[in-house]
Design an enzyme around this catalytic site. Structure first.
Site: not given
Ligand SMILES: [Ca+2]
Ligand SMILES: [Ca+2]
Lengths: 222, 222
Positions: B125-126, B198
């Protein structure tokens, strides 16, 4: 006691599902601007195609009886702000909008018109974000890098427009809006955030703020 | 011909709906790290509570047979990076993460370890956003202001993690993810954006990138 000459109409979203551009807030805009204002200065910087955007905004304001000049058509944007009777900043990408306001040196000019001359300011979505202390609580993607996230500071708090309540049925694992604002408040010295649901508007007159519309808002405090 | 020593596993999301932390990608992580790596250096800066975050990550990696050190526990973070056998940067807020990487001067240190020493890098993610050219295509709220949006530049494109296809039934008027990335590409000289749904992962080995998982990705080009 000094009265702050400040008249703002801060709209969560320009278009409500199923309606036309600014349709859901036309009456609020009309009663906010009143009969003295003849022309509105439009700021289209949040969208890439400024000509098309100005055309859309012009149609909406002309249907309400107001003329509209777009600041991107002015030879000198600062001068256009100084001569304006009312300002409307439309939505789009908040980073792009704020960067353009800095690039064109419009931040002090708009602040002066609102605080000293008391002209009415209408913001929608990104135009509402830039009216607050900072754009730290925008929902937009950071497609450009403005020189600061500090914004016009026309109100002493931040706003999260298009606020969405957590969806308990969602299978998506990105942060909910509530989690995002809570993360903002984990940072030091962060101001309150008014989360305006779509359909909501905030009318600010001097030191008084009134929530309009029927969808309501949430106030997040650190 | 020079071969770039680069081994990256870039994960869209740390948790898949209904599963535990990193559960959906455990086997990919294990085969990526292999048997030579004994300890992983964890970067918890994307979340506020670094101790709690390191505990969660430690449990996940220990269950796979790897020790985990968190860089926030190191006296000298640059030194900890220089001595690391593998790096894992977890998700949270991308702005907060990138600002911490700059504040602690870790950008050149991590780049050197990946490009020169060829240690494996895992991002989620980040942690996937900061592995790319820039964080211009993060989904996160800009809760802090990093000195730049330029990131580690471990791959020559950007990624949008947690990619969501447009929902034709949505009544929400905020921009779809597709519209946001399209707005990014309205800006000059913007790189391609790989939109990872996702459940998706990108394995990068030298100059070869392989999409893993079953949910697929979209490539947006200017
Ligand atoms: Ca927007
Ligand atoms: Ca995030």
């Amino acid at each position: 006691m000094m009265t702050i000459k400040r008249r703002l109409l801060l709209i969560s979203n320009s278009t409500l599902h199923g309606g036309g551009y600014l349709e859901h807030c036309k009456q609020h805009i009309q009663s906010f601007l009143g009969a003295e204002v003849k022309r509105v200065l439009f700021v289209p910087y949040a969208l890439h195609d400024r000509d098309a955007y100005a055309k859309t905004a012009r149609q909406a304001f002309e249907s309400l009886g107001y003329g509209l000049d777009s600041v991107h058509e002015a030879e000198n944007p600062v001068d256009a702000v100084q001569k304006s009777q009312a300002i409307f900043i439309g939505g789009g990408n908040t980073f792009r909008l704020l960067k353009a306001l800095y690039d064109k040196n419009l931040i002090p000019a708009i602040r002066k018109k609102v605080f000293e001359d008391g002209i009415p300011y209408i913001g929608s979505s990104a135009g509402t974000n830039v009216a607050t202390i900072s754009i730290n609580t925008t929902n937009d993607m950071p497609i450009v890098y403005p020189p600061s996230l500090q914004a016009l500071g026309l109100v002493p708090f931040n706003i999260n427009p298009h606020y969405l309540d957590p969806d308990v049925n969602s299978k998506h694992m990105g942060e909910t809006r509530e989690q995002r604002i809570t993360q903002y408040h984990e940072e030091q010295d962060t101001p309150s955030v008014l989360a305006l649901r779509e359909g909501g508007l905030l009318l600010v007159e001097g030191d008084k703020a009134t929530l309009l519309g029927i969808t309501g808002a949430r106030l997040f405090q650190r």
